[in-house]
Write a protein that holds these residues in place. Sequence first.
Motif, PDB file in Angstrom:
ATOM      1  N   UNK A 281       0.899  -1.115   0.273  1.00 43.81           N
ATOM      2  CA  UNK A 281      -0.149   0.070  -0.019  1.00 43.81           C
ATOM      3  C   UNK A 281       0.796   1.257  -0.157  1.00 43.81           C
ATOM      4  N   UNK A 282       0.412   2.421  -0.622  1.00 45.21           N
ATOM      5  CA  UNK A 282       1.097   3.627  -0.544  1.00 45.21           C
ATOM      6  C   UNK A 282       0.467   4.693   0.403  1.00 45.21           C
ATOM      7  N   UNK A 283       1.131   5.232   0.811  1.00 44.42           N
ATOM      8  CA  UNK A 283       0.404   6.353   1.843  1.00 44.42           C
ATOM      9  C   UNK A 283       1.700   7.263   2.478  1.00 44.42           C
ATOM     10  N   UNK A 284       0.969   8.294   2.989  1.00 42.25           N
ATOM     11  CA  UNK A 284       1.890   9.154   3.592  1.00 42.25           C
ATOM     12  C   UNK A 284       1.972   9.131   4.976  1.00 42.25           C
ATOM     13  N   UNK A 285       3.135   9.714   5.366  1.00 43.61           N
ATOM     14  CA  UNK A 285       3.265   9.442   7.074  1.00 43.61           C
ATOM     15  C   UNK A 285       2.180  10.414   7.843  1.00 43.61           C
ATOM     16  N   UNK A 286       2.077   9.960   8.986  1.00 43.77           N
ATOM     17  CA  UNK A 286       1.159  10.677   9.886  1.00 43.77           C
ATOM     18  C   UNK A 286       1.514  11.798  10.630  1.00 43.77           C
ATOM     19  N   UNK A 287       0.962  12.714  10.674  1.00 42.99           N
ATOM     20  CA  UNK A 287       1.448  14.209  11.335  1.00 42.99           C
ATOM     21  C   UNK A 287       2.195  15.184  10.786  1.00 42.99           C
ATOM     22  N   UNK A 288       2.192  14.875   9.336  1.00 40.04           N
ATOM     23  CA  UNK A 288       3.263  15.695   8.575  1.00 40.04           C
ATOM     24  C   UNK A 288       2.689  16.724   7.530  1.00 40.04           C
ATOM     25  N   UNK A 289       1.523  16.151   6.818  1.00 39.65           N
ATOM     26  CA  UNK A 289       1.303  16.719   5.704  1.00 39.65           C
ATOM     27  C   UNK A 289      -0.322  17.013   6.007  1.00 39.65           C
ATOM     28  N   UNK A 290      -0.831  18.295   5.770  1.00 42.89           N
ATOM     29  CA  UNK A 290      -2.224  18.420   5.855  1.00 42.89           C
ATOM     30  C   UNK A 290      -3.000  17.757   4.643  1.00 42.89           C
ATOM     31  N   UNK A 291      -2.600  17.604   3.573  1.00 40.97           N
ATOM     32  CA  UNK A 291      -3.147  16.730   2.594  1.00 40.97           C
ATOM     33  C   UNK A 291      -2.599  15.352   2.480  1.00 40.97           C
ATOM     34  N   UNK A 292      -2.663  14.813   3.640  1.00 40.17           N
ATOM     35  CA  UNK A 292      -1.969  13.528   3.310  1.00 40.17           C
ATOM     36  C   UNK A 292      -3.023  12.368   2.760  1.00 40.17           C
ATOM     37  N   UNK A 293      -2.307  11.236   2.171  1.00 38.18           N
ATOM     38  CA  UNK A 293      -3.068  10.192   1.259  1.00 38.18           C
ATOM     39  C   UNK A 293      -2.655   8.779   2.254  1.00 38.18           C
ATOM     40  N   UNK A 294      -3.889   8.302   2.162  1.00 34.54           N
ATOM     41  CA  UNK A 294      -3.609   6.962   2.954  1.00 34.54           C
ATOM     42  C   UNK A 294      -4.460   5.936   2.130  1.00 34.54           C
ATOM     43  N   UNK A 295      -3.640   5.009   1.186  1.00 29.09           N
ATOM     44  CA  UNK A 295      -4.250   4.090   0.489  1.00 29.09           C
ATOM     45  C   UNK A 295      -4.858   2.931   1.337  1.00 29.09           C
ATOM     46  N   UNK A 296      -5.978   2.320   0.667  1.00 27.37           N
ATOM     47  CA  UNK A 296      -6.822   1.265   1.460  1.00 27.37           C
ATOM     48  C   UNK A 296      -7.120   0.137   0.336  1.00 27.37           C
ATOM     49  N   UNK A 297      -7.072  -1.158   1.040  1.00 23.46           N
ATOM     50  CA  UNK A 297      -7.381  -2.350   0.180  1.00 23.46           C
ATOM     51  C   UNK A 297      -8.322  -3.136   1.090  1.00 23.46           C
ATOM     52  N   UNK A 298      -9.123  -3.878   0.354  1.00 21.36           N
ATOM     53  CA  UNK A 298     -10.279  -4.840   1.145  1.00 21.36           C
ATOM     54  C   UNK A 298      -9.823  -6.112   0.747  1.00 21.36           C
ATOM     55  N   UNK A 299      -9.577  -6.996   1.583  1.00 25.51           N
ATOM     56  CA  UNK A 299      -8.942  -8.506   1.356  1.00 25.51           C
ATOM     57  C   UNK A 299     -10.242  -9.411   1.846  1.00 25.51           C
ATOM     58  N   UNK A 300     -10.541 -10.455   1.189  1.00 29.16           N
ATOM     59  CA  UNK A 300     -11.503 -11.595   1.555  1.00 29.16           C
ATOM     60  C   UNK A 300     -10.425 -12.285   2.591  1.00 29.16           C
ATOM     61  N   UNK A 301     -11.195 -12.793   3.806  1.00 28.56           N
ATOM     62  CA  UNK A 301     -10.763 -13.492   4.705  1.00 28.56           C
ATOM     63  C   UNK A 301     -11.521 -14.801   5.016  1.00 28.56           C
ATOM     64  N   UNK A 302     -11.054 -15.665   5.687  1.00 24.14           N
ATOM     65  CA  UNK A 302     -11.728 -16.712   6.178  1.00 24.14           C
ATOM     66  C   UNK A 302     -11.429 -17.157   7.531  1.00 24.14           C
ATOM     67  N   UNK A 303     -11.811 -17.986   8.266  1.00 30.99           N
ATOM     68  CA  UNK A 303     -11.467 -18.556   9.760  1.00 30.99           C
ATOM     69  C   UNK A 303     -10.254 -19.341   9.424  1.00 30.99           C
ATOM     70  N   UNK A 304      -9.049 -18.972  10.255  1.00 28.69           N
ATOM     71  CA  UNK A 304      -7.776 -19.856  10.039  1.00 28.69           C
ATOM     72  C   UNK A 304      -6.862 -19.076   9.571  1.00 28.69           C
ATOM     73  N   UNK A 305      -7.179 -17.819   8.661  1.00 28.96           N
ATOM     74  CA  UNK A 305      -6.380 -17.168   8.078  1.00 28.96           C
ATOM     75  C   UNK A 305      -5.375 -16.488   9.121  1.00 28.96           C
ATOM     76  N   UNK A 306      -4.003 -15.920   8.763  1.00 28.43           N
ATOM     77  CA  UNK A 306      -3.417 -15.210   9.824  1.00 28.43           C
ATOM     78  C   UNK A 306      -2.932 -13.869   9.041  1.00 28.43           C
ATOM     79  N   UNK A 307      -2.593 -12.814   9.779  1.00 28.12           N
ATOM     80  CA  UNK A 307      -1.806 -11.736   9.240  1.00 28.12           C
ATOM     81  C   UNK A 307      -0.805 -11.022  10.175  1.00 28.12           C
ATOM     82  N   UNK A 308       0.221 -10.671   9.652  1.00 29.15           N
ATOM     83  CA  UNK A 308       1.326 -10.323  10.527  1.00 29.15           C
ATOM     84  C   UNK A 308       1.629  -8.652  10.518  1.00 29.15           C
ATOM     85  N   UNK A 309       1.590  -7.992  11.304  1.00 28.73           N
ATOM     86  CA  UNK A 309       2.123  -6.421  11.299  1.00 28.73           C
ATOM     87  C   UNK A 309       3.317  -6.292  12.101  1.00 28.73           C
TER      88      UNK A 309
END
Length: 368
Positions: A281-309
Amino acid sequence: MPSRIIPIILVVDDDLTVRLILTKILRSEGFSTILAENLSEAENLLGNTNIDLILLDVNLPDGSGYDFCKNLQGTPKGNIPIIFISSNDTVKDKVDGFDVGGVDYIPKPFEVAEVLARVKTHLKLKFAYDELAILNAQRIEKLTKTQQKILPEQNKDPNSKYHAIVHQINNAGGDFYSITKVGNDVTDYVVADVSGHDVDSLFWIASLKALLHEYSTVVNSPAQILHSINKTLITLLPEGIFFTIIYVRVNCIAKKMTVTSGAHPHLIHINKEGVSDVITLNGDILGAFSEAYFETKSIDIKQGDRFFLYSDGLLDIKGDYTDEISKLSMMFLKYKDVNIVKAVETIYHERLKIINVDDDTLLLGVEI
């Protein structure tokens, strides 16, 4: 109320008569209007003018007003209220308008009193929302002056469906995560990293936590939440201080995961069948630009899936970024059948053996 006293309303309709009628109605009450006869003109005007509200026709020569509104959501102009105007007045038409981000619907032919009432209502809401951001900035500033310590949340349940490890260098750092239930079977997961590694970082994390508590609700999309937080932070943070952030909303009923990023390392999704996917995903840092952009994606999921941050402390900054993400992805995949708590612990410590850690580190794993 914002310093700009006269609200500016953009009227978008291909019918000249409609544009003139709305202009007469609005200007009679002291509003300023600018006009566009198609979506292309509207887009150009949005880029050059501080617009407070949009009256938007549904069917235009160069496209659908619904699509225009939908594409605007999550962009720097996505917080401008949009009221649809149309001769179609069915329940479905109204619902379609709300689904793409519209705030109201006015049928043609117009009733003067109705147009003015709806426009005034949504302008009041917008101005109140803007004022709330300023008040929040003032309140958070007081909080950061008195807040002496903030501890990351720790999960102690070995049977939990999530697990996180956070290590701050010098006992004060900028990596942070939050997990909030915002609705029935809807949970928000946030990982953020503030610039700097000193005690002051704890103050800014406290600020972000308070703002997340204020804005994180199922009524707001992740992108809207980040835009609202950004509006407050740019009035609060000193020069050189900013956040990278990734915001994940898991809706188990809809079986959807919504991911919004502000210049943070990519989410890695491991589905139940053992297929790994890096969500870029593309996006700007938070707290620096008044005209910031934050890209969003929607993903299909099901029980048992995992994700990591994770934070960038788990990446070897001397190596190739894409290759580093790929290595992490393979490690997550390797332990896909291991209990999520044990998997996170194992992956984290194995990773530390590979890289030279001179930064804060955070790893959050979630099983759906």
